[in-house]
Design an enzyme around this catalytic site. Structure first.
Site, PDB file in Angstrom:
ATOM      1  CG  HIS A  12      14.743  64.552 -13.492  1.00 42.55           C
ATOM      2  ND1 HIS A  12      13.862  64.950 -12.517  1.00 42.55           N
ATOM      3  CD2 HIS A  12      15.557  63.628 -12.907  1.00 42.55           C
ATOM      4  CE1 HIS A  12      14.116  64.300 -11.396  1.00 42.55           C
ATOM      5  NE2 HIS A  12      15.138  63.499 -11.607  1.00 42.55           N
ATOM      6  CD  GLN A  44      12.334  55.206 -10.604  1.00 47.88           C
ATOM      7  OE1 GLN A  44      11.184  55.477 -10.253  1.00 47.88           O
ATOM      8  NE2 GLN A  44      13.247  56.136 -10.829  1.00 47.88           N
ATOM      9  CG  HIS A  86      10.737  60.017  -7.050  1.00 44.25           C
ATOM     10  ND1 HIS A  86      10.421  58.686  -6.971  1.00 44.25           N
ATOM     11  CD2 HIS A  86      11.724  60.087  -7.980  1.00 44.25           C
ATOM     12  CE1 HIS A  86      11.184  57.985  -7.796  1.00 44.25           C
ATOM     13  NE2 HIS A  86      11.988  58.826  -8.417  1.00 44.25           N
TER      14      HIS A  86
END
Length: 720
Positions: free
Chosen positions: A47, A238, A93
């Site tokens: 990533h 998150q 995401h």
């Protein structure tokens, strides 16, 4: 707190291969601390490091007179004239959204918005490209609802219009949905902010929200396949707060106007680690951080947790020390944290202190630009077998199969949950092709789209890569916009499998060739690999986001047909049904080769349409579903029927490229035909609009019945 002992299992849990760990030992000459292991893990995962893709990304076309900043920064920057620039990027995401769809998607939106405003641009538009498993899969409805709610909740509260995107369903995404988020912003072309640190002894400043334990290890998790331990990864997702992000954006805009910012970087993947390392590495400097000064919202956080937390709404800045008081006052006013947490240093060191103890002391350059780079073995995707005989089907039944599928049904269920009008500059909302907004205070317009056809890429990665770019080009052209530049979001499976790496290489080659041929450079992007669950990978999905410019909003092609208007096709029709939507939806077949993409014809036909836009009332590009689906969508939006002359299935549903369906009145059609005779652009009358029926050759059905099916199918699929 005693740090864990470094073991083979711990190394593997951090996504590091034995040879990579051996390289770490060689670099630092000792065993790393637990915090150092986490830092290497974060910076060397796919990533952050692009270690499997860098070799091929370098081959892409990234330059042009319109490009102010290409790949390598937080977002790409393109000149739109009059001293203005558009800043934009698309990023994935995927893994977080599968684990926790609402927060995963919401923080994907938050992260891409920060990528834009950290460059000094005020966000003006968002889009999303979403891929889910089949509607009958037990998790699909939960994912669709959660992802759409998360995108809407964050984007609506932040206050940015969502102008379009895609939603697709396929069994390959059953265990790994894709959430690709796009954002664009507007900036002064001479006031772009970059991330490279400069100057020794300059303060490194933490800005925004406090650091918590949410998202610790998120970047590493995003670089791994899923298995039956997926629920254990939930803490790595998150949690976002769009209202804090809005305040952070306003504070950053105000801060940038003071002259206090030397460089700035948002804290996204790998949080404080990645932002500090990238700023230092780009500037050829080291960074020292004192974690005792980091604002935290939880007690007894370790250095490992603080360095790897992916708490949202945070930025890192190198500050002009003479303007410290001015800068701090801005953030105090916005009720956000402002803390000097370190400084730039001349040595090539990443020095991390906590409680007067050294928690990490590493050569900074080895973490970023010297990260591993692999030339993965790859094999070319075998040529697809010939299509063979296509099963018989009536034209209207074929159309019904398409419009009753959630892949091609009306998507109002999705975009009606998004604010598409906030900021009051939206000209063309979602559901009508490319989204368009006016550049506030000017007569210009900007168009946005995202495109890819994964079936094509799987069957023929090279042609499928070309097609994704070409369709984005056509979508922008169909609203009258000059295509300016692209961003890519390259979603693939495990690159350690040669056949998957071959898909990636083939798609990159096709994308690069199309961008060159169409003067349509890639200026930013993201690679998302390891999109697999239990060894089963997604269809290769290299999403292309794109931006186009309308010199005047008067140039937009956005009309709907009226009774008596003529339907014409720009481009040549051969009747290609390989990998077509008709075969997939009507028969469950993914067979044959992808359609060939003639880039010379793409450019020629696109330029012809833009040059003659004043003769055309409305236009759409022909892609999935071919002529029949495009004509139905145009007619249905206008609330009237259409009659197409063709009766054969290949002509009606073939997916030949480089084509547009355009609407003209009688005078416009005659004038357009006269111009076409002076060129080598094929132009064919294919039918007329009017009445209350959809008529495909000799087959017909009432518009009202088909419209009801079209507008209800998506909700029925996800609410069932």
């Amino acid at each position: 707190m005693t740090e864990p002992q470094i073991t083979k299992d711990l190394i593997a849990a951090h996504g590091l291969k034995p040879d990579e760990y051996a390289r770490i030992l060689e670099i630092i000459g000792r065993e790393p601390t637990f915090t150092e292991l986490g830092i290497f893990s974060a910076m060397w995962n796919e990533h952050c490091s692009y270690k499997s893709s860098k070799k091929w990304l370098r081959t892409l076309h990234t330059e042009g007179p319109q490009v102010i900043c290409g790949p390598g920064e937080n977002a790409g920057v393109v000149d739109i004239g009059d001293g203005q620039a558009v800043v934009f990027k698309m990023e994935s995401h995927n893994h977080p959204s599968y684990i926790e769809p609402h927060q995963g998607a919401a923080t994907g939106v938050g992260g891409i918005l920060r990528d834009v405003f950290t460059m000094g641009a005020r966000p003006i538009a968002a889009m999303d490209s979403l891929s889910f498993g089949v509607p009958s899969h037990p998790k699909t409805a939960h994912l669709v609802k959660g992802v759409v709610e998360g995108i809407g909740a964050y984007g609506n509260a932040f206050g940015v219009p969502n102008l379009g995107g895609e939603v697709r369903f396929h069994k390959s995404y059953n265990g790994n949905c894709l959430v690709n988020a796009f954002a664009a912003g507007l900036a002064d072309a001479d006031k772009i902010f970059y991330s490279a640190a400069s100057g020794v002894g300059m303060p490194v400043v933490y800005l925004g929200a406090k650091t918590g334990r949410d998202g610790v290890g998120g970047a590493t998790m995003a670089s791994a396949e899923f298995d039956d331990t997926i629920e254990d990864k939930r803490p790595t997702v998150q949690v976002g707060d769009p209202f804090t992000e809005k305040c952070l954006m306003e504070a950053c805009m105000e801060l940038m106007a003071t002259g206090a910012v030397i460089s700035i970087q948002d804290m996204g993947a790998a949080g404080l680690t990645c932002s500090a390392v990238e700023m230092g590495d780009k500037g050829g400097l080291g960074i020292r951080l004192d974690l005792d000064r980091v604002p935290v919202r939880e007690k007894n956080m370790t250095a490992y947790e603080m360095m790897l937390s992916e708490s949202q709404e945070r930025m890192l800045m190198v500050l002009n020390p003479e303007l410290e008081a001015v800068a701090k006052a801005v953030f105090v006013k916005w009720d956000l944290d402002f803390a000097i947490v370190g400084e730039t240093i001349a040595e090539d060191r990443f020095l991390i202190m906590l409680g007067n103890e050294v928690k990490a002391d590493l050569p900074l350059s080895k973490l970023a630009s010297s990260a591993p780079e692999y030339d993965r073995p790859w094999v070319e995707t075998p040529a697809a077998a010939p299509l063979g005989e296509v099963p018989a089907i009536g034209a209207i039944d074929g159309l019904r199969a398409l419009i009753s599928s959630p892949n091609y049904a009306h998507k109002a269920w999705v975009w009606e949950q998004y604010d598409t009008q906030v900021m009051a500059d939206t000209i063309r909302r979602p559901g009508q092709g490319a989204g368009v907004l006016r550049v506030h205070g000017t007569g210009k317009g900007i168009a946005f789209t995202s495109d890819v056809t994964p079936r094509y890429v799987k069957a023929n990665p090279y042609e499928g890569g070309k097609q994704a770019v070409a369709e984005a080009y056509r979508n922008l052209t169909a609203v009258g916009a000059l295509p300016l530049a692209t961003t890519d979001n390259l979603n693939f499976g495990n690159p350690e499998k040669p056949e998957i790496m071959g898909q990636f290489v083939g798609a990159i080659k096709g994308i690069g060739e199309a961008c060159r041929a169409l003067d349509f450079p890639i200026v930013s992007g993201n690679v998302s690999l390891y999109n697999e669950t239990d060894g089963s990978g997604i269809m290769p999905t290299p999403t292309i986001g794109a931006v186009g410019l309308l010199a005047s909003t008067d140039d937009i092609i956005a009309g709907l047909p009226a009774a008596g208007d003529i339907a014409l096709v720009i481009g040549e029709t051969f009747g290609h049904l390989g990998q077509s939507a008709l075969l997939a939806e009507a028969f469950g077949l993914e067979a044959g080769d992808a359609p060939e993409v003639d880039l010379v014809a793409e450019r020629r036909n696109g330029e012809f349409l833009r040059a003659n836009r004043k003769l055309v009332k409305g236009a759409t590009d022909l892609a999935d579903g071919g002529l029949a689906l495009a004509a139905f969508e145009m007619a249905e939006e206008a609330g009237l029927g259409v009659s197409l002359d063709a009766s054969d299935i290949a002509t009606l549903f073939g997916e030949d490229q480089a084509r547009y369906l355009v609407i003209c009145d009688a005078a416009g059609a005659a004038a357009l035909e006269a111009v076409a005779l002076t060129t080598d652009v094929p132009l064919t009358r294919v039918g007329t609009f009017g009445g209350t029926e959809i008529r495909l050759g000799g087959d017909a059905a009432p518009l009202a019945a088909l419209s009801g099916l079209y507008r209800s199918a998506f909700a029925q699929a996800v609410e069932a």
